[in-house]
Design a protein around this motif. Structure first.
Motif, PDB file in Angstrom:
ATOM      1  N   THR A  55       0.896  -1.191   0.049  1.00 14.80           N
ATOM      2  CA  THR A  55       0.017  -0.046  -0.046  1.00 14.80           C
ATOM      3  C   THR A  55       0.858   1.259   0.089  1.00 14.80           C
ATOM      4  OG1 THR A  55      -1.526  -1.455   1.515  1.00 14.80           O
ATOM      5  CG2 THR A  55      -1.892   0.934   1.163  1.00 14.80           C
ATOM      6  N   ALA A  56       0.690   1.971  -0.967  1.00 10.34           N
ATOM      7  CA  ALA A  56       1.706   3.244  -1.013  1.00 10.34           C
ATOM      8  C   ALA A  56       0.699   4.448  -0.443  1.00 10.34           C
ATOM      9  CB  ALA A  56       2.060   3.669  -2.403  1.00 10.34           C
ATOM     10  N   SER A  57      -0.543   4.505  -0.605  1.00  5.88           N
ATOM     11  CA  SER A  57      -1.265   5.710  -0.136  1.00  5.88           C
ATOM     12  C   SER A  57      -2.879   5.440  -0.011  1.00  5.88           C
ATOM     13  CB  SER A  57      -0.965   6.922  -1.333  1.00  5.88           C
ATOM     14  OG  SER A  57      -2.146   7.762  -1.286  1.00  5.88           O
ATOM     15  N   GLY A  83      -0.443   2.388 -13.347  1.00  5.03           N
ATOM     16  CA  GLY A  83       0.519   3.245 -14.085  1.00  5.03           C
ATOM     17  C   GLY A  83       1.596   2.159 -14.619  1.00  5.03           C
ATOM     18  N   ARG A  84       2.919   2.447 -14.334  1.00  7.16           N
ATOM     19  CA  ARG A  84       3.800   1.620 -14.757  1.00  7.16           C
ATOM     20  C   ARG A  84       3.908   0.404 -13.780  1.00  7.16           C
ATOM     21  NH1 ARG A  84       9.036  -0.391 -15.063  1.00  7.16           N
ATOM     22  NH2 ARG A  84       9.891   0.649 -13.242  1.00  7.16           N
ATOM     23  N   THR A  85       4.042   0.768 -12.505  1.00 11.25           N
ATOM     24  CA  THR A  85       4.033  -0.463 -11.367  1.00 11.25           C
ATOM     25  C   THR A  85       3.092  -0.143 -10.440  1.00 11.25           C
ATOM     26  OG1 THR A  85       5.689   1.064 -10.296  1.00 11.25           O
ATOM     27  CG2 THR A  85       6.650  -0.430 -11.483  1.00 11.25           C
ATOM     28  N   SER A  86       2.362   0.912 -10.363  1.00 14.65           N
ATOM     29  CA  SER A  86       1.317   1.177  -9.425  1.00 14.65           C
ATOM     30  C   SER A  86       0.066   1.173 -10.216  1.00 14.65           C
ATOM     31  CB  SER A  86       1.538   2.719  -8.977  1.00 14.65           C
ATOM     32  OG  SER A  86       1.280   3.672  -9.724  1.00 14.65           O
ATOM     33  N   THR A 112      -3.821   3.365  -3.401  1.00 11.98           N
ATOM     34  CA  THR A 112      -2.556   2.995  -4.377  1.00 11.98           C
ATOM     35  C   THR A 112      -1.970   2.034  -3.771  1.00 11.98           C
ATOM     36  OG1 THR A 112      -2.951   5.307  -5.110  1.00 11.98           O
ATOM     37  CG2 THR A 112      -0.978   4.200  -5.645  1.00 11.98           C
ATOM     38  N   VAL A 114       1.397  -0.669  -5.190  1.00 12.21           N
ATOM     39  CA  VAL A 114       2.507  -0.940  -5.926  1.00 12.21           C
ATOM     40  C   VAL A 114       2.672  -2.332  -5.920  1.00 12.21           C
ATOM     41  CG1 VAL A 114       5.031  -0.285  -6.441  1.00 12.21           C
ATOM     42  CG2 VAL A 114       3.318   1.516  -5.272  1.00 12.21           C
ATOM     43  N   LEU A 116       5.278  -5.783  -6.096  1.00  7.92           N
ATOM     44  CA  LEU A 116       6.611  -5.691  -5.931  1.00  7.92           C
ATOM     45  C   LEU A 116       7.112  -7.189  -6.327  1.00  7.92           C
ATOM     46  CD1 LEU A 116       6.490  -4.504  -2.076  1.00  7.92           C
ATOM     47  CD2 LEU A 116       7.138  -3.148  -4.226  1.00  7.92           C
ATOM     48  N   PRO A 122       9.531  -2.301  -6.975  1.00  9.00           N
ATOM     49  CA  PRO A 122       8.355  -2.067  -8.006  1.00  9.00           C
ATOM     50  C   PRO A 122       8.611  -2.757  -9.081  1.00  9.00           C
ATOM     51  CG  PRO A 122       9.068  -0.065  -6.832  1.00  9.00           C
ATOM     52  CD  PRO A 122      10.161  -0.915  -6.578  1.00  9.00           C
ATOM     53  N   ARG A 146      -3.861  11.131  -8.883  1.00  7.90           N
ATOM     54  CA  ARG A 146      -2.420  10.798  -9.051  1.00  7.90           C
ATOM     55  C   ARG A 146      -1.505  11.992  -8.761  1.00  7.90           C
ATOM     56  NH1 ARG A 146       1.706   7.146 -10.216  1.00  7.90           N
ATOM     57  NH2 ARG A 146       3.021   7.923 -11.759  1.00  7.90           N
ATOM     58  N   LEU A 150       1.056  12.618  -5.793  1.00  2.00           N
ATOM     59  CA  LEU A 150       2.598  12.610  -6.185  1.00  2.00           C
ATOM     60  C   LEU A 150       3.174  14.252  -5.630  1.00  2.00           C
ATOM     61  CD1 LEU A 150       3.056  10.881  -9.588  1.00  2.00           C
ATOM     62  CD2 LEU A 150       3.201   9.968  -7.078  1.00  2.00           C
ATOM     63  N   ARG A 153       3.173  13.687  -1.958  1.00  5.45           N
ATOM     64  CA  ARG A 153       4.529  12.816  -1.607  1.00  5.45           C
ATOM     65  C   ARG A 153       5.636  13.578  -1.505  1.00  5.45           C
ATOM     66  NH1 ARG A 153       7.440   8.412  -5.217  1.00  5.45           N
ATOM     67  NH2 ARG A 153       8.061   6.953  -3.628  1.00  5.45           N
TER      68      ARG A 153
HETATM   69  C1  LIG Z   1       5.430   2.205  -2.238  1.00  2.76           C
HETATM   70  C2  LIG Z   1       6.931   2.044  -2.472  1.00  2.76           C
HETATM   71  C3  LIG Z   1       7.171   0.440  -2.601  1.00  2.76           C
HETATM   72  C4  LIG Z   1       7.535   2.685  -3.601  1.00  2.76           C
HETATM   73  O1  LIG Z   1       8.734   2.287  -3.956  1.00  2.76           O
HETATM   74  P1  LIG Z   1       9.866   3.435  -4.483  1.00  2.76           P
HETATM   75  O2  LIG Z   1      11.203   2.867  -4.473  1.00  2.76           O
HETATM   76  O3  LIG Z   1       9.589   4.572  -3.801  1.00  2.76           O
HETATM   77  O4  LIG Z   1       9.352   3.269  -5.975  1.00  2.76           O
HETATM   78  P2  LIG Z   1       8.854   4.567  -7.001  1.00  2.76           P
HETATM   79  O5  LIG Z   1       9.042   5.992  -6.349  1.00  2.76           O
HETATM   80  O6  LIG Z   1       9.635   4.273  -8.397  1.00  2.76           O
HETATM   81  O7  LIG Z   1       7.450   4.428  -7.004  1.00  2.76           O
HETATM   82  C5  LIG Z   1       6.836   3.268  -7.742  1.00  2.76           C
HETATM   83  C6  LIG Z   1       5.431   3.552  -7.929  1.00  2.76           C
HETATM   84  O8  LIG Z   1       4.669   3.996  -6.970  1.00  2.76           O
HETATM   85  C7  LIG Z   1       4.019   5.055  -7.136  1.00  2.76           C
HETATM   86  N1  LIG Z   1       3.865   5.809  -5.905  1.00  2.76           N
HETATM   87  C8  LIG Z   1       5.024   5.673  -4.731  1.00  2.76           C
HETATM   88  N2  LIG Z   1       4.583   6.611  -3.616  1.00  2.76           N
HETATM   89  C9  LIG Z   1       3.441   6.773  -4.169  1.00  2.76           C
HETATM   90  C10 LIG Z   1       2.457   7.613  -3.348  1.00  2.76           C
HETATM   91  N3  LIG Z   1       2.603   7.981  -2.040  1.00  2.76           N
HETATM   92  N4  LIG Z   1       1.172   8.043  -3.982  1.00  2.76           N
HETATM   93  C11 LIG Z   1       1.019   7.398  -5.298  1.00  2.76           C
HETATM   94  N5  LIG Z   1       1.867   6.896  -6.079  1.00  2.76           N
HETATM   95  C12 LIG Z   1       2.903   6.294  -5.238  1.00  2.76           C
HETATM   96  C13 LIG Z   1       5.096   5.703  -7.986  1.00  2.76           C
HETATM   97  O9  LIG Z   1       4.345   6.910  -8.796  1.00  2.76           O
HETATM   98  C14 LIG Z   1       5.305   4.740  -8.980  1.00  2.76           C
HETATM   99  O10 LIG Z   1       4.426   4.582 -10.095  1.00  2.76           O
HETATM  100  P3  LIG Z   1       4.641   4.090 -11.427  1.00  2.76           P
HETATM  101  O11 LIG Z   1       5.432   3.109 -11.345  1.00  2.76           O
HETATM  102  O12 LIG Z   1       3.042   3.571 -11.623  1.00  2.76           O
HETATM  103  O13 LIG Z   1       4.761   5.192 -12.290  1.00  2.76           O
HETATM  104  C15 LIG Z   1       7.681   2.131  -1.018  1.00  2.76           C
HETATM  105  O14 LIG Z   1       7.698   3.577  -0.790  1.00  2.76           O
HETATM  106  C16 LIG Z   1       7.383   1.639  -0.061  1.00  2.76           C
HETATM  107  O15 LIG Z   1       7.651   0.448   0.296  1.00  2.76           O
HETATM  108  N6  LIG Z   1       6.533   2.267   0.977  1.00  2.76           N
HETATM  109  C17 LIG Z   1       6.075   1.485   2.156  1.00  2.76           C
HETATM  110  C18 LIG Z   1       4.976   0.563   1.955  1.00  2.76           C
HETATM  111  C19 LIG Z   1       4.297   0.050   3.006  1.00  2.76           C
HETATM  112  O16 LIG Z   1       4.795  -0.494   3.853  1.00  2.76           O
HETATM  113  N7  LIG Z   1       3.171   0.027   3.177  1.00  2.76           N
HETATM  114  C20 LIG Z   1       2.321  -0.372   4.186  1.00  2.76           C
HETATM  115  C21 LIG Z   1       1.688   0.650   4.976  1.00  2.76           C
HETATM  116  S1  LIG Z   1       3.142   1.206   6.178  1.00  2.76           S
END
Ligand SMILES: CC(C)(COP(=O)(O)OP(=O)(O)OC[C@H]1O[C@@H](n2cnc3c(N)ncnc32)[C@H](O)[C@@H]1OP(=O)(O)O)[C@@H](O)C(=O)NCCC(=O)NCCS
Length: 161
Positions: A55-57, A83-86, A112, A114, A116, A122, A146, A150, A153
């Motif tokens: 879960t990113a958001s 998107g690409r990975t989300s 949102t 992602v 993995l 991602p 989105r 971003l 973020r």
């Molecule tokens: C989400 C996470 C995997 C993203 O990893 P990252 O290395 O920052 O990767 P990126 O910046 O390349 O983002 C990957 C994708 O996620 C999207 N994304 C990342 N954070 C986001 C956010 N807060 N809101 C929306 N989209 C988001 C990016 O836009 C990208 O999308 P796309 O590939 O479709 O264009 C990482 O931040 C993470 O592990 N977060 C913690 C997740 C977690 O533990 N969740 C449980 C609640 S604590």
């Protein structure tokens, strides 16, 4: 990777609200509902991506009315954008009193996820096939949501720790 239809990953999930899910007034805890929203959304996203997801958001959530112990919660989740990975997933929750048959809209949340890989990085997801006008309109609105996420973020990168 083959593109997939919204219908291919839709989820419907039910939970019975038990005393352990409620506050001192016997109403469902907001945090418990968010947990179920997260689970239902993650199942839809995982089905689409055929992958583990994080879960990113979660967008802001409003709780429209209290849900009592003994009622059921019905959660429906479907992909609205990829998107690409989300992926963005819409989760809608309704309560149902199975004794009276009454149903009430409880809340709606955009979550949102992602996809993995096995290293926790991602990974690309299949495209989304939009079949209806509603799915196409929702996809366009999702792009605006989105962009707002971003931008948020970017702002939250300043650490208070
Ligand atoms: C989400 C996470 C995997 C993203 O990893 P990252 O290395 O920052 O990767 P990126 O910046 O390349 O983002 C990957 C994708 O996620 C999207 N994304 C990342 N954070 C986001 C956010 N807060 N809101 C929306 N989209 C988001 C990016 O836009 C990208 O999308 P796309 O590939 O479709 O264009 C990482 O931040 C993470 O592990 N977060 C913690 C997740 C977690 O533990 N969740 C449980 C609640 S604590």
């Amino acid at each position: 990777m083959e593109n997939k239809r919204v219908a291919d990953s839709k989820i419907e999930m039910r939970e019975l609200v038990l005393p352990n899910d409620t506050n001192l007034l016997g109403n469902l805890l907001g945090g418990r509902l968010l947990h179920w929203v997260d689970i239902a959304g993650a199942m839809a996203a995982s089905r689409h991506a055929q992958s583990i997801v994080a879960t990113a958001s979660i967008d802001s959530v409003d709780f429209s009315h209290p849900v009592k112990a003994g009622e059921m919660i019905v959660l429906k989740a479907r992909l609205t954008w990829v998107g690409r990975t989300s992926m963005e997933v819409l989760v809608e929750a309704c309560s149902e009193n199975y004794l009276t048959g009454e149903t009430k809209f409880t809340n709606r949340a955009y979550v949102t996820f992602v996809a993995l890989d096995s290293q926790g990085k991602p990974r690309p997801v299949p495209g989304l096939i939009l079949e209806t006008d509603e799915e196409k309109a929702e996809f366009q609105r999702a792009i605006e949501r989105r962009n707002a996420r971003l931008a948020r973020r970017q702002e939250s990168k300043v650490s208070p720790c």
